[in-house]
Each structure stands twice: as structure tokens, then as C-alpha cells.
Design an enzyme around this catalytic site. Structure first.
Site, short mmCIF file in Angstrom:
data_model
loop_
_atom_site.label_atom_id
_atom_site.label_comp_id
_atom_site.label_asym_id
_atom_site.label_seq_id
_atom_site.Cartn_x
_atom_site.Cartn_y
_atom_site.Cartn_z
CD GLU A 121 33.36 35.32 37.51
OE1 GLU A 121 33.12 35.22 38.86
OE2 GLU A 121 33.72 36.34 37.01
CB CYS B 107 27.96 31.43 42.38
SG CYS B 107 27.36 32.65 41.29
CD GLU C 278 29.40 26.75 45.98
OE1 GLU C 278 29.90 25.99 45.49
OE2 GLU C 278 29.00 27.87 45.63
P1 NAD Z 1 31.18 22.07 37.81
O1 NAD Z 1 32.59 22.42 38.02
O2 NAD Z 1 30.85 20.76 37.92
O3 NAD Z 1 30.89 22.01 36.22
C1 NAD Z 1 31.13 23.57 35.62
C2 NAD Z 1 31.56 22.97 34.00
O4 NAD Z 1 32.85 22.52 33.99
C3 NAD Z 1 30.55 22.18 33.43
O5 NAD Z 1 30.29 22.43 31.90
C4 NAD Z 1 31.48 20.68 33.35
O6 NAD Z 1 31.13 19.95 32.42
C5 NAD Z 1 32.77 21.27 33.13
N1 NAD Z 1 33.84 20.38 33.87
C6 NAD Z 1 33.50 19.56 34.60
N2 NAD Z 1 34.89 18.84 34.64
C7 NAD Z 1 35.82 19.57 33.74
C8 NAD Z 1 37.08 19.43 33.31
N3 NAD Z 1 37.85 18.32 33.95
N4 NAD Z 1 37.46 19.82 32.70
C9 NAD Z 1 36.83 20.81 31.87
N5 NAD Z 1 35.83 21.21 32.25
C10 NAD Z 1 35.09 20.57 33.22
O7 NAD Z 1 30.30 23.01 38.27
P2 NAD Z 1 28.58 22.79 38.11
O8 NAD Z 1 28.07 21.69 39.02
O9 NAD Z 1 28.12 22.77 36.79
O10 NAD Z 1 28.17 24.18 38.79
C11 NAD Z 1 28.04 24.46 40.04
C12 NAD Z 1 29.26 25.34 40.69
O11 NAD Z 1 29.46 26.46 39.74
C13 NAD Z 1 29.09 25.77 42.11
O12 NAD Z 1 30.16 25.68 42.78
C14 NAD Z 1 29.09 27.41 41.77
O13 NAD Z 1 29.01 28.20 42.85
C15 NAD Z 1 29.59 27.64 40.84
N6 NAD Z 1 29.15 28.98 39.89
C16 NAD Z 1 29.80 30.06 40.06
C17 NAD Z 1 29.33 31.05 39.35
C18 NAD Z 1 30.18 32.58 39.52
O14 NAD Z 1 29.86 33.30 38.65
N7 NAD Z 1 31.10 32.54 40.35
C19 NAD Z 1 28.07 30.98 38.73
C20 NAD Z 1 27.22 29.92 38.69
C21 NAD Z 1 28.09 28.96 39.35
#
Ligand code: NAD
Length: 448
Positions: A227, A261, A351
Site C-alpha cells: 500500500e 495516502c 506526492e
Molecule cells: P516509509 O516508506 O518511509 O516507511 C514506512 C515503513 O517502512 C516504516 O515502518 C519504515 O521504518 C519502514 N522502512 C523504511 N525503510 C525500510 C527498508 N529499507 N526496509 C524495510 N522497511 C523499511 O513511509 P512513511 O514516511 O512512514 O509513510 C509515508 C508514505 O506511506 C507515503 O508515501 C504514503 O502515501 C504512504 N502510505 C500509503 C498508504 C496506503 O494505504 N496506500 C497509507 C498510509 C501511508
């Protein structure tokens, strides 16, 4: 050590030991050990345990809402709504357990039947914008299907998920079934992706990290649900109730300070009503109550961090059409911002994940659909029109996973949620989510 901050005050809320690879491996081992007994729990009993967890969430509603509000900086009214949804999600999946079953398929020489088997240990990786809500969207179906779980919340916002882990134990869900590991994505998340005993990664976050999840999962052919990001269009036709569309549009993009999102951050408006829409939209945006998240009346809080505020600010290169007010003093505040844009501008393509709306005029239906689809993302969107045929025509033509007509609301417990294109794949919520946490097994029984 991870210091967890309140983004509205910049004050520390907690200091937590950050887990490393060793702790992650221990959690996976605990989940693996708990799996055989958990999958064997009778469906009605597993349902009862999930229902008890739902009830405990209800009983701790105010406590969980305060934790979420303080840790994410979201207005308490919004946090309460989210925690209410978390309880509903566990109630829904408690009720779904014995309604998700296999088939019998007519074949020659015997009986062919399918079973829905759990995957085993699943790794869940969640973002900071809706920490508990998104955790529940994954935990509900994962546990309902008989999987055990290691969940890694975002480093910035782990507090509500940690509390949920305690409530799960209190509900009687056995030790080892739901393990919460707090640590860096590049350490704990990465280890979950690589771990040979983790069968699936359920991920919500940025498209960039989603790509890493998908690449990493290839080594062990892990199942993945992604997601990811979005840049959704709010399409307003001239034949719509323009005032109603304009009055609700601020909440479709500034809710959760735009860190959503599903944010309808591109507002496409038919040229003949553009000026009328802009006047009403700017007027409504000026009325959004930005302030202390603990205040019941607040509608928008700060951004999650100083670094994120810098990123958001970098998108607004010229003087915007409108910039709202923010409180003085500490906190990562950023005002509601409205810019006029064309479809090719950076602000209309990337975004922002902050309270910045890009308004774009269009000439006719074809152009509206073309602009709406001119995006790498495909998560959600809205269509405003009084013409029923057009509403459905445009809904079918827009390449996104979740759309609403004459409304900006697209997330419900019982309906599927997820993206097209680079917004990801797999579906959360509703009965659809159960498919992502189970494997179809086909068994032929000879009657010869
Ligand atoms: P992010 O991708 O930076 O982090 C998400 C999660 O992934 C965190 O727990 C982070 O610690 C982990 N992560 C980071 N690097 C990683 C790696 N190398 N390997 C494994 N895990 C890792 O995202 P964010 O800044 O926390 O959230 C914002 C983003 O999430 C935005 O792009 C938003 O659109 C998206 N989002 C999508 C939905 C949806 O349902 N489509 C819902 C909410 C947020």
C-alpha cells in the site's frame, strides 16, 4: 535508543531501545513457535479472542486516542475516529473467520475441494501517518486467517502499536502470536524482508521503500502486499453541486495535515466554474481550525517532523494563491496552502504528503480523465457531478483502486482498499484482505 517526540510540542514522549537483527530474529522465532497452536485454534475460539481484543480497544478508547494524538500530532477528534475504526476492524475480522471458506468443484472420479491455509509468520511494516489504524487493517485479516505476526511500526510513532500488543495479550491471544518490534526500517524491516521464516510482508509506506520490499522479497519468493503513495484527483464538473464540492474539498486534502495516502491533492475543476470553485474553496480552507491537537475543536495539527516540514516546504516554490495561519511556538506546523497549477508541474505530479492542494482547470470530460490518469500513482479520488451516467463513466475510466462519487470518503471497514499502478497491489479491509493472508490449497479426493 529511539526518542519518540510529540510533533506539536517537540517534547519527548518516550525513549525506547531500538531493536536490531537479533531481536527481530527472536520475534520471528517466537511467532514461528506460536504458529502451529494458533492455526489449530477452533475458528469460533479465534473469533472470540479477536472480539475480546476489539472490546478492549473500545474500553481503552480514550487512552489509545490520546497516545495516537500526542505521538502523531493529529487532532484528538480524528484520533478518536481512527481508534473507533480499529475496534470495528477487529470485530469485522472476528465475524469473518467462519465465513471465509473453500469450495467444492465438480470434477470426474471424486471430490475436489479447496482450503484456505494460513501462510505462517507474516511481517507487517507500517507508516507513521495512521499507525494504529493501518496496523489493524493488517493484523485483523492476518490473525483471522491463523497466521502469527511480527509487526514493525514506524520509528516515529510506535507507541499505539506497542499498547495494542499489550492489549492483545490481555485479550488472551497467546504469547508469540502478535510480536511488536520497534526499530529502524533499514534494520528490523530489512531483516523481516530477508528472513527465510517470514512468509509474507504486508507493507504500507512510500513507493520508494515499497520497491525495496518487492526486490528483497524476490530472494525467498515472499508474498507481498504493498500500500504505497498517491496523488489522487478530486474531479469537479460544472454540473456538480459546486459549493458542496468546494466546502468539503479542504478536508479531502488537509485532513491529517495532508499526510494521507488518499489525499485528494490534485483538484481538477471544469474551466466554466473554476473561479466560482476557487472562491468557495479558499473561503472554506481559511476556516480549517489549525491548532493544539489536544483541543476537541482542532481540525489540523502539525506535520510529523522538522525534516518532513522541510520536504513539504520545498514543493511550494512560488507565492501560493492562499496560505493559512499556524500557531506560534514549538511544533512542526505548516499552513494549509493552495496553489494554482498545470498538470505538468512538480506540485501536480509528486506526492507532497503535506497540506498543499494543487488546483488545475480542465476543459471537458476527456481532458479531466486524461489529467486524472496522468500520474504514476492510482490510489483514490473523487468525482463530483449530478449526471449519473457521467459519474459512472468517469469512475470506470479513472485508473485508481478506490473512488467516491459526490463524496471524499473512500475507506470503510467492509470494503476493499488498495491501489493501481505505483500505489501498490493487494487489497486491505473487507473480505478481500483475507485473500492476501491465506493460500489456496486444492485437494482431490478419489471416490473410485
Ligand atoms: P516509509 O516508506 O518511509 O516507511 C514506512 C515503513 O517502512 C516504516 O515502518 C519504515 O521504518 C519502514 N522502512 C523504511 N525503510 C525500510 C527498508 N529499507 N526496509 C524495510 N522497511 C523499511 O513511509 P512513511 O514516511 O512512514 O509513510 C509515508 C508514505 O506511506 C507515503 O508515501 C504514503 O502515501 C504512504 N502510505 C500509503 C498508504 C496506503 O494505504 N496506500 C497509507 C498510509 C501511508
Amino acid at each position: 535508543m529511539t526518542v519518540v517526540l510529540n510533533p506539536a510540542t517537540e517534547e519527548p514522549l518516550a525513549e525506547l531501545e531500538a531493536a536490531g537483527v537479533e531481536e527481530t530474529d527472536e520475534a520471528v522465532a517466537a511467532a514461528r513457535a506460536a504458529f502451529p497452536a494458533w492455526r489449530a485454534v477452533a475458528p469460533a475460539d479465534r473469533a472470540r479472542l479477536l472480539r475480546r481484543l476489539a472490546t478492549l480497544v473500545e474500553e481503552h478508547y480514550e487512552e489509545l486516542s490520546r497516545i495516537e494524538s500526542r505521538n502523531v500530532g493529529k487532532p484528538i477528534a480524528g484520533a478518536r475516529g481512527e481508534v473507533g475504526m480499529v475496534a470495528q476492524v477487529f470485530h469485522f475480522y472476528a465475524g469473518a473467520i467462519d465465513k471465509f471458506h473453500g469450495e467444492t468443484i465438480p470434477v470426474a472420479g471424486g471430490v475436489d475441494m479447496t482450503f484456505r491455509e494460513p501462510l505462517g509468520v507474516v511481517g507487517l511494516i507500517t507508516p507513521w501517518n495512521f499507525p494504529l489504524n493501518i496496523a489493524s487493517w493488517k493484523l485483523g485479516p492476518a490473525l483471522a486467517c491463523g497466521n502469527t505476526v511480527v509487526i514493525k511500526p514506524a520509528e516515529l510513532t510506535p507507541l499505539s502499536t506497542l499498547r495494542l500488543g499489550e492489549l492483545a495479550l490481555e485479550a488472551g491471544i497467546p504469547d508469540g502470536v502478535l510480536n511488536v518490534v520497534v526499530g529502524k526500517g533499514s534494520v528490523v524491516g530489512q531483516r523481516l524482508i530477508e528472513h527465510p521464516d517470514v512468509a509474507k510482508i504486508g507493507f504500507t509506506g512510500s513507493t520508494e521503500v515499497g520497491q525495496q520490499v518487492m526486490r528483497g522479497a524476490a530472494a525467498t519468493i515472499k508474498r507481498v502486499t504493498l500500500e504505497l503513495g498517491g496523488k489522487s484527483a478530486n474531479v469537479v464538473f460544472a454540473d456538480a453541486d459546486v459549493e458542496r464540492a468546494a466546502a468539503s474539498a479542504p478536508y479531502a486534502v488537509f485532513d491529517n495535515a495532508g499526510q494521507d495516502c488518499c489525499a485528494r491533492s490534485r483538484i481538477l475543476v471544469e474551466a466554466s466554474v473554476y473561479d466560482r470553485f476557487i472562491d468557495a474553496f479558499v473561503d472554506a480552507t481559511g476556516k480549517v481550525k489549525v491548532g493544539d491537537p489536544e483541543d476537541d475543536a482542532s481540525e489540523m495539527g502539525p506535520l510529523i517532523s522538522a525534516a518532513h516540514r522541510e520536504t513539504v516546504a520545498s514543493f511550494v516554490e512560488d507565492e501560493p494563491l492562499f496560505r493559512g495561519a499556524t500557531p506560534d511556538g514549538p511544533g512542526y506546523w505548516y499552513p494549509c496552502t493552495v496553489v494554482e497549477a498545470s498538470a505538468s508541474d512538480r506540485i501536480a505530479r509528486d506526492e507532497v504528503f503535506g497540506p498543499v492542494a494543487a488546483v488545475i482547470p480542465f476543459a471537458d470530460e476527456d481532458e479531466a480523465v486524461r489529467i486524472a490518469n496522468d500520474s504514476a500513482y492510482g490510489l483514490s479520488g473523487s468525482i463530483w457531478t449530478r449526471d449519473g451516467a457521467r459519474a459512472l463513466r468517469v469512475a470506470r475510466a479513472i485508473d485508481t483502486g478506490v473512488l467516491s462519487i459526490n463524496s471524499n470518503s473512500s475507506v470503510r471497514v467492509s470494503t476493499p482498499f488498495g491501489g493501481f499502478k505505483q500505489s501498490g497491489f493487494g487489497r486491505e479491509l473487507g473480505m478481500h484482505a483475507l485473500e492476501g493472508y491465506s493460500e489456496v490449497k486444492n485437494v482431490f479426493y478419489s471416490t473410485d
